[in-house]
Design a protein around this motif. Structure first.
Motif, PDB file in Angstrom:
ATOM      1  N   UNK A   8       0.845  -1.184   0.000  1.00 28.77           N
ATOM      2  CA  UNK A   8       0.000   0.000   0.000  1.00 28.77           C
ATOM      3  C   UNK A   8       0.879   1.233   0.000  1.00 28.77           C
ATOM      4  N   UNK A   9       0.313   2.361   0.237  1.00 30.76           N
ATOM      5  CA  UNK A   9       1.084   3.589   0.254  1.00 30.76           C
ATOM      6  C   UNK A   9       1.184   4.218  -1.116  1.00 30.76           C
ATOM      7  N   UNK A  10       2.088   5.190  -1.237  1.00 32.68           N
ATOM      8  CA  UNK A  10       2.223   5.926  -2.471  1.00 32.68           C
ATOM      9  C   UNK A  10       1.550   7.278  -2.380  1.00 32.68           C
ATOM     10  N   UNK A  11       1.049   7.762  -3.502  1.00 39.33           N
ATOM     11  CA  UNK A  11       0.409   9.077  -3.557  1.00 39.33           C
ATOM     12  C   UNK A  11      -1.083   8.944  -3.306  1.00 39.33           C
ATOM     13  N   UNK A  12      -1.576   9.757  -2.388  1.00 36.46           N
ATOM     14  CA  UNK A  12      -3.000   9.789  -2.045  1.00 36.46           C
ATOM     15  C   UNK A  12      -3.464  11.232  -2.146  1.00 36.46           C
ATOM     16  N   UNK A  13      -4.641  11.448  -2.707  1.00 41.85           N
ATOM     17  CA  UNK A  13      -5.171  12.805  -2.799  1.00 41.85           C
ATOM     18  C   UNK A  13      -5.922  13.156  -1.513  1.00 41.85           C
ATOM     19  N   UNK A  14      -5.897  14.428  -1.144  1.00 40.26           N
ATOM     20  CA  UNK A  14      -6.627  14.832   0.070  1.00 40.26           C
ATOM     21  C   UNK A  14      -8.091  14.403   0.008  1.00 40.26           C
ATOM     22  N   UNK A  86      -5.216  13.728   4.914  1.00 39.35           N
ATOM     23  CA  UNK A  86      -4.840  15.139   4.903  1.00 39.35           C
ATOM     24  C   UNK A  86      -3.368  15.264   4.526  1.00 39.35           C
ATOM     25  N   UNK A  87      -2.949  16.417   4.035  1.00 39.01           N
ATOM     26  CA  UNK A  87      -1.514  16.599   3.729  1.00 39.01           C
ATOM     27  C   UNK A  87      -0.620  16.321   4.926  1.00 39.01           C
ATOM     28  N   UNK A  88      -1.095  16.621   6.121  1.00 36.57           N
ATOM     29  CA  UNK A  88      -0.282  16.367   7.318  1.00 36.57           C
ATOM     30  C   UNK A  88      -0.168  14.887   7.677  1.00 36.57           C
ATOM     31  N   UNK A  89      -0.871  14.030   6.954  1.00 41.20           N
ATOM     32  CA  UNK A  89      -0.700  12.585   7.112  1.00 41.20           C
ATOM     33  C   UNK A  89       0.497  12.056   6.320  1.00 41.20           C
ATOM     34  N   UNK A 109       6.989   2.370   4.365  1.00 47.13           N
ATOM     35  CA  UNK A 109       6.428   2.686   3.059  1.00 47.13           C
ATOM     36  C   UNK A 109       6.019   4.161   3.045  1.00 47.13           C
ATOM     37  N   UNK A 110       6.437   4.873   2.022  1.00 48.33           N
ATOM     38  CA  UNK A 110       6.167   6.308   1.932  1.00 48.33           C
ATOM     39  C   UNK A 110       4.716   6.540   1.533  1.00 48.33           C
ATOM     40  N   UNK A 111       4.073   7.431   2.257  1.00 49.08           N
ATOM     41  CA  UNK A 111       2.723   7.886   1.914  1.00 49.08           C
ATOM     42  C   UNK A 111       2.773   9.396   1.752  1.00 49.08           C
ATOM     43  N   UNK A 112       2.361   9.880   0.606  1.00 47.93           N
ATOM     44  CA  UNK A 112       2.342  11.311   0.332  1.00 47.93           C
ATOM     45  C   UNK A 112       0.918  11.734   0.001  1.00 47.93           C
ATOM     46  N   UNK A 113       0.438  12.723   0.731  1.00 48.55           N
ATOM     47  CA  UNK A 113      -0.918  13.235   0.504  1.00 48.55           C
ATOM     48  C   UNK A 113      -0.789  14.587  -0.173  1.00 48.55           C
ATOM     49  N   UNK A 114      -1.213  14.631  -1.417  1.00 53.90           N
ATOM     50  CA  UNK A 114      -1.052  15.850  -2.199  1.00 53.90           C
ATOM     51  C   UNK A 114      -2.041  15.840  -3.349  1.00 53.90           C
ATOM     52  N   UNK A 115      -2.453  17.039  -3.729  1.00 52.08           N
ATOM     53  CA  UNK A 115      -3.340  17.156  -4.884  1.00 52.08           C
ATOM     54  C   UNK A 115      -2.530  17.315  -6.162  1.00 52.08           C
TER      55      UNK A 115
END
Length: 115
Positions: A8-14, A86-89, A109-115
Motif C-alpha cells: 500500500x502507500x504511495x500518492x493519495x489525494x486529500x 490530509x496533507x499532514x498525514x 512505506x512512503x505515503x504522500x498526501x497531495x493534490x
C-alpha cells in the motif's frame, strides 16, 4: 528470521482513503500486538494504530475517528484504513510487531498526501 512485508502507500489525494497491509513471516512464537507507526520529516515516530492480543486497540490522536485496524492471526497480518487523508498525514509508515521477547519493524512505506 522474522520479516514484515508492507504493501500500500504511495500518492493519495486529500480526502481519499489509505489502505496499508502488513504480513509477517518467519519463526514467530507468539504475537502480542501488531500495528502501524509513522514518521514525518523532522518529527518523532508516532503511533498510528495498534491491536493487541484479544483485540484491544490504541489509536494515535491525529487519526482517531477516521481509522480502522484489523488483524488476522492466522495470516499474521494487520491492515489499516485511514479515511479523509490530509496533507499532514504525509509520512513514512512502519509496520510493527511485538512479541514477548522483542519488537520487529518493517522497512517503511512512503505515503504522500497531495493534490
Amino acid at each position: 528470521q522474522v520479516s514484515l512485508v508492507e504493501s500500500g502507500g504511495g500518492l493519495v489525494h486529500p480526502g481519499e482513503s489509505l489502505r496499508l497491509s502488513c504480513e509477517a513471516s518467519g519463526p514467530i512464537a507468539s504475537i502480542d500486538a501488531m500495528g502501524w507507526y509513522r514518521q514525518a520529516p523532522g518529527n518523532q515516530r508516532e503511533l498510528v494504530a495498534r491491536i493487541g492480543y484479544g483485540g484491544t486497540t490504541n489509536y494515535g490522536t491525529s487519526v482517531k475517528g477516521r481509522i480502522a485496524i484489523s488483524r488476522d492471526d492466522a495470516e499474521s497480518s494487520v491492515n489499516i484504513q485511514i479515511d479523509k487523508m490530509k496533507p499532514e498525514d504525509t509520512a513514512v509508515y512502519y509496520c510493527y510487531l511485538a512479541t514477548r521477547t522483542r519488537d520487529y519493524w518493517g522497512q517503511g512505506t512512503q505515503v504522500t498526501v497531495s493534490s
